[in-house]
Design a protein around this motif. Structure first.
Motif, PDB file in Angstrom:
ATOM      1  N   ILE A  91      33.639  33.219  38.674  1.00 23.24           N
ATOM      2  CA  ILE A  91      34.200  34.566  38.840  1.00 23.24           C
ATOM      3  C   ILE A  91      35.362  34.727  37.872  1.00 23.24           C
ATOM      4  N   LEU A  92      35.334  35.803  37.088  1.00 19.79           N
ATOM      5  CA  LEU A  92      36.393  36.071  36.121  1.00 19.79           C
ATOM      6  C   LEU A  92      36.981  37.447  36.386  1.00 19.79           C
ATOM      7  N   TYR A  93      38.292  37.502  36.537  1.00 14.35           N
ATOM      8  CA  TYR A  93      38.992  38.774  36.683  1.00 14.35           C
ATOM      9  C   TYR A  93      39.701  39.097  35.373  1.00 14.35           C
ATOM     10  N   ASN A  94      39.320  40.208  34.759  1.00 11.10           N
ATOM     11  CA  ASN A  94      39.983  40.710  33.559  1.00 11.10           C
ATOM     12  C   ASN A  94      40.994  41.749  34.025  1.00 11.10           C
ATOM     13  N   THR A  95      42.263  41.387  34.039  1.00 12.90           N
ATOM     14  CA  THR A  95      43.263  42.138  34.783  1.00 12.90           C
ATOM     15  C   THR A  95      44.001  43.195  33.964  1.00 12.90           C
ATOM     16  N   CYS A  96      44.578  44.133  34.704  1.00 11.48           N
ATOM     17  CA  CYS A  96      45.431  45.188  34.146  1.00 11.48           C
ATOM     18  C   CYS A  96      46.799  45.044  34.789  1.00 11.48           C
ATOM     19  N   THR A  97      47.845  45.461  34.079  1.00 12.65           N
ATOM     20  CA  THR A  97      49.182  45.376  34.663  1.00 12.65           C
ATOM     21  C   THR A  97      50.012  46.621  34.380  1.00 12.65           C
ATOM     22  N   VAL A  98      49.342  47.732  34.048  1.00 11.63           N
ATOM     23  CA  VAL A  98      50.069  48.968  33.751  1.00 11.63           C
ATOM     24  C   VAL A  98      50.902  49.386  34.958  1.00 11.63           C
ATOM     25  N   ARG A  99      50.343  49.193  36.158  1.00 14.84           N
ATOM     26  CA  ARG A  99      51.065  49.511  37.389  1.00 14.84           C
ATOM     27  C   ARG A  99      51.162  48.259  38.254  1.00 14.84           C
ATOM     28  N   GLU A 100      52.260  48.144  38.995  1.00  9.61           N
ATOM     29  CA  GLU A 100      52.474  46.935  39.793  1.00  9.61           C
ATOM     30  C   GLU A 100      51.415  46.780  40.872  1.00  9.61           C
ATOM     31  N   ASN A 101      50.897  47.904  41.394  1.00  8.11           N
ATOM     32  CA  ASN A 101      49.885  47.761  42.447  1.00  8.11           C
ATOM     33  C   ASN A 101      48.594  47.160  41.909  1.00  8.11           C
ATOM     34  N   ALA A 102      48.398  47.220  40.577  1.00  9.70           N
ATOM     35  CA  ALA A 102      47.232  46.557  39.986  1.00  9.70           C
ATOM     36  C   ALA A 102      47.361  45.047  40.169  1.00  9.70           C
ATOM     37  N   ASN A 103      48.569  44.515  40.032  1.00 14.62           N
ATOM     38  CA  ASN A 103      48.804  43.092  40.266  1.00 14.62           C
ATOM     39  C   ASN A 103      48.504  42.721  41.710  1.00 14.62           C
ATOM     40  N   GLU A 104      48.939  43.580  42.642  1.00 14.99           N
ATOM     41  CA  GLU A 104      48.726  43.293  44.063  1.00 14.99           C
ATOM     42  C   GLU A 104      47.240  43.262  44.405  1.00 14.99           C
ATOM     43  N   ARG A 105      46.472  44.112  43.755  1.00 18.53           N
ATOM     44  CA  ARG A 105      45.022  44.121  43.986  1.00 18.53           C
ATOM     45  C   ARG A 105      44.404  42.781  43.606  1.00 18.53           C
ATOM     46  N   TYR A 107      45.981  39.825  43.407  1.00 19.30           N
ATOM     47  CA  TYR A 107      46.420  38.806  44.366  1.00 19.30           C
ATOM     48  C   TYR A 107      45.607  38.898  45.661  1.00 19.30           C
ATOM     49  N   GLY A 108      45.317  40.126  46.074  1.00 20.79           N
ATOM     50  CA  GLY A 108      44.494  40.311  47.278  1.00 20.79           C
ATOM     51  C   GLY A 108      43.106  39.709  47.109  1.00 20.79           C
ATOM     52  N   ARG A 109      42.517  39.917  45.933  1.00 25.95           N
ATOM     53  CA  ARG A 109      41.196  39.337  45.659  1.00 25.95           C
ATOM     54  C   ARG A 109      41.262  37.807  45.683  1.00 25.95           C
ATOM     55  N   LEU A 110      42.319  37.267  45.097  1.00 20.48           N
ATOM     56  CA  LEU A 110      42.455  35.811  45.031  1.00 20.48           C
ATOM     57  C   LEU A 110      42.583  35.212  46.427  1.00 20.48           C
ATOM     58  N   GLY A 111      43.275  35.923  47.321  1.00 18.27           N
ATOM     59  CA  GLY A 111      43.376  35.453  48.699  1.00 18.27           C
ATOM     60  C   GLY A 111      42.009  35.325  49.344  1.00 18.27           C
ATOM     61  N   HIS A 112      41.131  36.272  49.049  1.00 16.49           N
ATOM     62  CA  HIS A 112      39.765  36.236  49.579  1.00 16.49           C
ATOM     63  C   HIS A 112      38.961  35.105  48.931  1.00 16.49           C
ATOM     64  N   ILE A 113      39.136  34.945  47.620  1.00 16.88           N
ATOM     65  CA  ILE A 113      38.399  33.920  46.876  1.00 16.88           C
ATOM     66  C   ILE A 113      38.761  32.515  47.374  1.00 16.88           C
ATOM     67  N   LYS A 114      40.002  32.344  47.821  1.00 14.71           N
ATOM     68  CA  LYS A 114      40.446  31.032  48.306  1.00 14.71           C
ATOM     69  C   LYS A 114      39.533  30.528  49.415  1.00 14.71           C
ATOM     70  N   HIS A 115      39.122  31.422  50.307  1.00 13.08           N
ATOM     71  CA  HIS A 115      38.216  31.043  51.399  1.00 13.08           C
ATOM     72  C   HIS A 115      36.818  30.747  50.864  1.00 13.08           C
ATOM     73  N   GLN A 116      36.388  31.546  49.872  1.00 12.52           N
ATOM     74  CA  GLN A 116      35.079  31.310  49.261  1.00 12.52           C
ATOM     75  C   GLN A 116      35.006  29.931  48.626  1.00 12.52           C
ATOM     76  N   LYS A 117      36.124  29.551  48.000  1.00 16.00           N
ATOM     77  CA  LYS A 117      36.146  28.286  47.277  1.00 16.00           C
ATOM     78  C   LYS A 117      36.019  27.097  48.232  1.00 16.00           C
ATOM     79  N   LYS A 118      36.503  27.249  49.434  1.00 18.05           N
ATOM     80  CA  LYS A 118      36.366  26.177  50.428  1.00 18.05           C
ATOM     81  C   LYS A 118      34.904  25.988  50.809  1.00 18.05           C
ATOM     82  N   GLU A 119      34.165  27.092  50.881  1.00 13.75           N
ATOM     83  CA  GLU A 119      32.741  27.034  51.221  1.00 13.75           C
ATOM     84  C   GLU A 119      31.890  26.607  50.025  1.00 13.75           C
TER      85      GLU A 119
END
Length: 498
Positions: A91-105, A107-119
């Motif tokens: 999984i590759l995320y090509n990120t944007c940082t024009v707005r700070e909420n883009a960063n939060e999005r 981080y939110g995805r990464l939190g979900h991926i952390k559980h996927q990675k355990k499985e």
């Protein structure tokens, strides 16, 4: 000795050295791709299934173009591309940082991926793009998301294969962030979203430093591709069936200034026009301070350059424009609009506008509304100002209260809609050409095409029309799109011939 004072042989030598450096880097990356093909087959045998990769793109068209390249590389080395993260092995995320909420999005995805990675312990995760150019982001990833495998930025997208090889040969996170570069490495595999239209990078970076914008800090200084490399790419795309190209850059109007032999954007457009097979040319984004009379003249006489220009305003207040570091006044902007409309009467103008910039008064806001009414935009992308850490504007005093900004934003939307409504429908009954882009998502008996002025038109048609240009009669305007019908080839085109 300045660039302008360089002798012809020195310019040729500099261009040759640049092309040779980029060619050698391209060869290196293909070598890594060859190595990876065998490695991916081994991993597939271990996993017991074909490996799949998912690339998720945030942000602008430059990011979308970068993702096409990375998808091309992943496909070349043996991954099957999937749109579903849950099915992916990479999984590759090509990120944007024009707005700070883009960063939060992200981080939110990464939190979900952390559980996927355990499985799925074999799951690999990579992060790239503008967000990765911020030091604090790298620190956060190292501390909170140590399961991420690869981190790289905006300047070395072409190194994806090399970075993936490095990760597979080690058990550590690979971080490769460049502060800046003068390298422009293209001609690597690319997988386009559409077979009939494509984006072509003509330059990278930005030198403008608008006080609200993080882009120059994460994309680096302006660097232009050599014109012959751009023409070569456009020619290859035309030979591959592409009919429409979009020339891409953070500020295309400043193209060519840093080349050993400077060349204007207007001159580049004139050369691109000559490429057989290309029927339509678009470009973005244009900065008003750099839009030349030469460019207007080239556009006015062109049969290929589309009748649409995105010309960001940001604010109609000269006082705020100065604080924003936009380098033009309200009067400059309106004069430019007048020049454009006089030379190209059928042009469609769109814009970007920020509401609530620090210190904005009601008088400043009224100046913006005045420009919207005078410029008569077909549509506008409107934004509520949000602080972007790392920019001068974020530290400014006089931040505008939220309720005031919301009220102004609503009033701006109303005026933009009123102006757009007065303009929309002006071409009803005319015959114009449309590039058919897709089957209509809501009615399979319809296809959707795009006019030269960027308006959409829906008409009865079949999927075999996709990718071709047809004369279409605009029967009825529905606000921001038309309902139309195929016109007789002998009917004259109304207002444009491309």
């Amino acid at each position: 000795m300045t660039q302008k004072e360089k002798k012809p042989y020195e310019i040729k030598e500099a261009q040759h050295a640049t092309r040779e450096q980029n060619r050698l880097e391209t060869v290196r990356q293909f070598e890594y791709m060859e190595r990876l093909k065998g490695k991916i087959k081994e991993l597939e045998q271990e996993a017991g299934h074909p490996l799949k990769a998912c690339v998720n793109t945030f942000g602008c068209q430059m990011n979308a173009r970068d993702s096409e390249k990375m998808i091309g590389i992943l496909h070349e080395i043996g991954y099957t591309i999937t749109p579903k993260e849950e099915d992916a092995d990479f999984i590759l995320y090509n990120t944007c940082t024009v707005r700070e909420n883009a960063n939060e999005r992200v981080y939110g995805r990464l939190g979900h991926i952390k559980h996927q990675k355990k499985e799925k312990p074999h799951l690999m995760v990579a992060l790239c793009g503008c967000m990765m150019q911020e030091e604090k982001v790298i620190e956060t990833i190292q501390k909170k998301y140590s399961f991420v495998d690869i981190v790289f930025g905006t300047h070395n997208v072409f190194k994806l294969a090399e970075l993936l090889w490095s990760r597979l040969e080690s058990d550590r996170m690979i971080i490769d962030i460049w502060k800046d570069t003068d390298q422009v490495v293209e001609n690597l595999p690319s997988e386009r979203k559409y077979s009939f239209k494509a984006g072509v990078n003509i330059m990278y970076g930005c030198n403008n430093f608008c006080s609200y914008c993080i882009v120059p800090y994460v994309r680096g200084r302006e660097r232009s591709r050599l014109p012959e490399d751009i023409i070569d790419e456009v020619t290859r795309l035309a030979e591959d069936g592409v009919k429409e190209i979009m020339l891409l850059g953070q500020n295309v109007n400043s193209y060519g200034k840093n080349l050993a032999k400077p060349m204007s954007f207007a001159s580049l457009l004139a050369e691109v026009e000559k490429v057989p097979g290309i029927e339509r040319i678009r470009f973005m984004t244009s900065h008003p301070k750099d839009l030349s009379d030469e460019l207007i003249e080239v556009m006015s006489r062109s049969d290929k350059i589309c009748r649409h220009l995105h010309l960001p305003l940001q604010s109609g207040s000269t006082r705020l424009l100065q604080i924003m570091n936009r380098k033009y006044t309200k009067e400059d902007y309106l004069l430019l609009v007048k020049k454009i409309r006089n030379a190209i009467p059928d042009i469609s103008l769109t814009t970007d506008i920020i509401v609530g910039f620090p210190g904005e008064t009601e008088e400043d806001f009224q100046e913006t509304l005045d420009v919207v009414r005078q410029a008569e935009y077909d549509s506008a992308y409107t934004f509520i100002y949000s602080k972007r850490t790392g920019t001068p504007a974020a530290a400014m005093e006089n931040q505008v209260p939220e309720d005031v900004v919301k009220d102004r934003f609503d009033r701006l939307l109303q005026v933009v809609s009123e102006v757009g409504a007065n303009i929309s429908g002006k071409d009803t009954g005319k015959v114009m050409t449309a590039l058919i882009e897709e089957q209509n998502s809501q009615n399979p008996e319809l296809v959707t095409g795009r006019l030269s002025n960027n308006m959409l038109v829906h008409l009865k048609g079949t999927v075999d029309m996709i990718g071709n240009i047809y004369p279409v009669r605009l029967d009825e305007c529905k606000g921001f799109y038309y309902l139309g019908s195929l016109a007789n080839e002998k009917e004259g085109l109304g207002g444009e011939g491309h």
